[in-house]
Structures are given as C-alpha cells and as structure tokens.
Design a protein around this motif. Sequence first.
Motif, PDB file in Angstrom:
ATOM      1  N   VAL A 130       6.640   9.006 -25.094  1.00 16.23           N
ATOM      2  CA  VAL A 130       6.336   7.767 -24.376  1.00 16.23           C
ATOM      3  C   VAL A 130       6.938   7.811 -22.974  1.00 16.23           C
ATOM      4  O   VAL A 130       6.298   7.418 -21.992  1.00 16.23           O
ATOM      5  CB  VAL A 130       6.859   6.539 -25.159  1.00 16.23           C
ATOM      6  N   GLY A 131       8.167   8.306 -22.881  1.00 19.36           N
ATOM      7  CA  GLY A 131       8.813   8.405 -21.575  1.00 19.36           C
ATOM      8  C   GLY A 131       8.086   9.356 -20.633  1.00 19.36           C
ATOM      9  O   GLY A 131       7.939   9.076 -19.438  1.00 19.36           O
ATOM     10  N   ALA A 132       7.600  10.474 -21.166  1.00 16.77           N
ATOM     11  CA  ALA A 132       6.852  11.424 -20.338  1.00 16.77           C
ATOM     12  C   ALA A 132       5.552  10.804 -19.850  1.00 16.77           C
ATOM     13  O   ALA A 132       5.156  10.984 -18.683  1.00 16.77           O
ATOM     14  CB  ALA A 132       6.570  12.691 -21.133  1.00 16.77           C
ATOM     15  N   ALA A 133       4.874  10.059 -20.721  1.00 16.07           N
ATOM     16  CA  ALA A 133       3.637   9.383 -20.325  1.00 16.07           C
ATOM     17  C   ALA A 133       3.918   8.325 -19.258  1.00 16.07           C
ATOM     18  O   ALA A 133       3.120   8.131 -18.330  1.00 16.07           O
ATOM     19  CB  ALA A 133       2.977   8.750 -21.550  1.00 16.07           C
ATOM     20  N   PHE A 134       5.039   7.628 -19.380  1.00 19.72           N
ATOM     21  CA  PHE A 134       5.438   6.649 -18.364  1.00 19.72           C
ATOM     22  C   PHE A 134       5.634   7.340 -17.023  1.00 19.72           C
ATOM     23  O   PHE A 134       5.173   6.860 -15.982  1.00 19.72           O
ATOM     24  CB  PHE A 134       6.724   5.948 -18.815  1.00 19.72           C
TER      25      PHE A 134
ATOM     26  N   GLN B 299       0.817  -1.205   0.000  1.00 16.21           N
ATOM     27  CA  GLN B 299       0.000   0.000   0.000  1.00 16.21           C
ATOM     28  C   GLN B 299       0.857   1.264   0.000  1.00 16.21           C
ATOM     29  O   GLN B 299       0.489   2.274  -0.607  1.00 16.21           O
ATOM     30  CB  GLN B 299      -0.929  -0.017   1.212  1.00 16.21           C
ATOM     31  N   GLU B 300       2.006   1.220   0.673  1.00 18.81           N
ATOM     32  CA  GLU B 300       2.885   2.397   0.717  1.00 18.81           C
ATOM     33  C   GLU B 300       3.436   2.738  -0.660  1.00 18.81           C
ATOM     34  O   GLU B 300       3.697   3.904  -0.962  1.00 18.81           O
ATOM     35  CB  GLU B 300       4.035   2.142   1.684  1.00 18.81           C
ATOM     36  N   ARG B 301       3.620   1.722  -1.507  1.00 18.65           N
ATOM     37  CA  ARG B 301       4.220   1.934  -2.824  1.00 18.65           C
ATOM     38  C   ARG B 301       3.227   1.855  -3.967  1.00 18.65           C
ATOM     39  O   ARG B 301       3.594   2.016  -5.120  1.00 18.65           O
ATOM     40  CB  ARG B 301       5.351   0.911  -3.032  1.00 18.65           C
ATOM     41  N   TRP B 302       1.959   1.614  -3.645  1.00 10.54           N
ATOM     42  CA  TRP B 302       0.917   1.482  -4.659  1.00 10.54           C
ATOM     43  C   TRP B 302       0.666   2.840  -5.327  1.00 10.54           C
ATOM     44  O   TRP B 302       0.239   3.793  -4.697  1.00 10.54           O
ATOM     45  CB  TRP B 302      -0.357   0.970  -4.019  1.00 10.54           C
TER      46      TRP B 302
ATOM     47  N   PHE C  88       3.923   0.903  -9.122  1.00 11.34           N
ATOM     48  CA  PHE C  88       3.667   2.278  -9.550  1.00 11.34           C
ATOM     49  C   PHE C  88       2.476   2.348 -10.493  1.00 11.34           C
ATOM     50  O   PHE C  88       1.641   3.255 -10.394  1.00 11.34           O
ATOM     51  CB  PHE C  88       4.920   2.832 -10.231  1.00 11.34           C
ATOM     52  N   PHE C  89       2.354   1.355 -11.379  1.00 12.12           N
ATOM     53  CA  PHE C  89       1.232   1.325 -12.319  1.00 12.12           C
ATOM     54  C   PHE C  89       0.026   0.562 -11.766  1.00 12.12           C
ATOM     55  O   PHE C  89      -0.896   0.243 -12.514  1.00 12.12           O
ATOM     56  CB  PHE C  89       1.672   0.715 -13.645  1.00 12.12           C
ATOM     57  N   CYS C  90       0.033   0.284 -10.467  1.00 17.92           N
ATOM     58  CA  CYS C  90      -1.090  -0.368  -9.790  1.00 17.92           C
ATOM     59  C   CYS C  90      -1.425  -1.717 -10.425  1.00 17.92           C
ATOM     60  O   CYS C  90      -2.602  -2.042 -10.659  1.00 17.92           O
ATOM     61  CB  CYS C  90      -2.319   0.541  -9.776  1.00 17.92           C
ATOM     62  N   VAL C  91      -0.378  -2.485 -10.708  1.00 22.16           N
ATOM     63  CA  VAL C  91      -0.534  -3.835 -11.232  1.00 22.16           C
ATOM     64  C   VAL C  91      -0.240  -4.812 -10.103  1.00 22.16           C
ATOM     65  O   VAL C  91       0.765  -4.664  -9.389  1.00 22.16           O
ATOM     66  CB  VAL C  91       0.427  -4.088 -12.414  1.00 22.16           C
ATOM     67  N   ASP C  92      -1.101  -5.809  -9.911  1.00 25.96           N
ATOM     68  CA  ASP C  92      -0.909  -6.774  -8.839  1.00 25.96           C
ATOM     69  C   ASP C  92       0.406  -7.532  -9.009  1.00 25.96           C
ATOM     70  O   ASP C  92       0.793  -7.888 -10.126  1.00 25.96           O
ATOM     71  CB  ASP C  92      -2.066  -7.776  -8.798  1.00 25.96           C
ATOM     72  N   VAL C  93       1.072  -7.775  -7.897  1.00 31.03           N
ATOM     73  CA  VAL C  93       2.314  -8.543  -7.899  1.00 31.03           C
ATOM     74  C   VAL C  93       2.155  -9.722  -6.951  1.00 31.03           C
ATOM     75  O   VAL C  93       1.351  -9.689  -6.019  1.00 31.03           O
ATOM     76  CB  VAL C  93       3.522  -7.671  -7.469  1.00 31.03           C
ATOM     77  N   SER C  94       2.914 -10.767  -7.192  1.00 29.20           N
ATOM     78  CA  SER C  94       2.841 -11.958  -6.357  1.00 29.20           C
ATOM     79  C   SER C  94       3.469 -11.698  -4.997  1.00 29.20           C
ATOM     80  O   SER C  94       4.287 -10.778  -4.826  1.00 29.20           O
ATOM     81  CB  SER C  94       3.547 -13.125  -7.041  1.00 29.20           C
ATOM     82  N   GLU C  95       3.101 -12.523  -4.024  1.00 27.91           N
ATOM     83  CA  GLU C  95       3.686 -12.398  -2.691  1.00 27.91           C
ATOM     84  C   GLU C  95       5.190 -12.633  -2.745  1.00 27.91           C
ATOM     85  O   GLU C  95       5.959 -11.978  -2.032  1.00 27.91           O
ATOM     86  CB  GLU C  95       3.037 -13.404  -1.744  1.00 27.91           C
TER      87      GLU C  95
END
Length: 266
Positions: free
Chosen positions: A106-110, A61-64, A163-170
């Motif tokens: 593209v880099g600015a959008a990232f 949550q801190e890095r989401w 950063f892009f709010c994509v789920d990551v595994s434990e």
Amino acid sequence: MVSSVGVVPRCAVHPEEEAGATCQRCGAFTCDRCATWVMGVLYCATCAARPEVNYLEVFRQERWGQRDANAWTVGSVSLLLVGLAGLAVYLEAWRLVPLLLGAAGVGAAFFLGEWWARPGLVLTPVVGGLWATSLYGPGALVVAFLMFISSLQIFLDTRTRLFFCVDVSEKDLRRLWNLQVNNPLARHALSAGVASVAFPLMVPLALVLGFLGLRAVDANARPPIGRKGQALAGIALGLGAIALWGLVLWRPVVQAVFDRLFSDWP
C-alpha cells in the motif's frame, strides 16, 4: 455605466460590448465576458492571468501531481517494512510476513500516486491492527492507533491532495502557500531565534534574518508579503538570548573582578 459626457464605455477587448466594470489592477474597462474574479478582486482577463495576481493558482499548478514530503516518508517506511518482512522470514515469524508485505505494498502504491492508495493508507492500520491483535493481543491496538492517526493526517494534508490531483479549497491552498512560500526569511528568523536561546552562535543569524524579513513585509504587494510577527519574534528572541547569555557568560567574570577589587576591604 455612462460617463459624464454621455459616452458609453466599451470593453477594451470587445469594443462592441458595453463595459460593466474596470480592472482593479490596470483600470481597463471590461465586459462581463472579460471580467474575472481572483480571490475576491475583479480583474480583466489579461491581468487575471498574470502569475503575481493569481499566485495561488500558480502555486497549485506547481504542486499538482508532484510527489511531496509525505510521499517520500511513506515510501521510506515501505522499504523499512520490506526489510522487517525479510527479518520475519529469517525468524520464521510467518504470520507476520503477509501483514508487513501488505502494508509495504500500500505504501509503495501511495508513493507511485495510485488513487486507491490514499484511502488505503488510512485503512491499512485499521485492518493491520485487527489482524495483529488477533495474533499478539490487545497491545497491538496501541501501535495501530498511532499509525492510524499518522495516516489520517497524511490523508488530509493539502500537499497529499495536490499530489493525488484532488481539488483543495482556496483557504487550504492559501494556508499552505503561507507556510511554504510567504516570506521565508521571517520564518527562518523565528527558527534561528528559538535556537539562539540554546546556542548563542545563532544570535547573529536570528537578528539578520529578522531585520531582513521585517523589511520585506508588504501587505499591499502582489502576492502579499507577511509574517511580520515572526520576524519581530526572531529579533526579540535574538536580543533576549544576548541578555541571557550575557548574564551566564559574564557573571563569573564580573564576580571575579568584584571580588578582587574589594577583597582587601576590612
């Protein structure tokens, strides 16, 4: 689950429900509704919500949605590309300008967290490499390939996904937590130990951080504190640097004393 006196344990939160388990932290009886599994351990709902218990979720949550080092790197490169595009205009290299400005866009959008820019970061060196190859020959493919590898690493990085709010595994989340949070004293001790081999002034820092990091290790804590190996490595490198630099610095002195003492011997 029935006790020895024939009394059926009840859930501490829902007395009307029979308890099916006990919390591994506080020992309270829990029903199926309250029982919560956190990283393979069963807790009651209250204990499961504690930050020291569910520390990986707190870390998530801190890095989401928070901009990370990768985003700042890509943003900086985008500014550089805009500057190169301006230089291309000055040199009248008009065919290069759209390529540089497109990559910068593209880099600015990232950097701004636009969802499409994450896969776009990987596609940019592919498209740009083909374009540059058509303009300047096969040599451009080497640069494009190196940029593709770097972009792919950023794309797959756990920090980027958070950063892009994509789920990551434990597993990935735990690996990142270990890298960034778990016993930083031991991690810095290893870095100082490596540096002390070349810079003897780093020896005291390596030893102090190593002993402090080793003292902090506690596998049974919640969250667990590890990196025992890195703390020991920092101490070992610090002691090794003392021996190494002792030989380097004191050998001429010892040799001079030896020569002076025995110079008059026949």
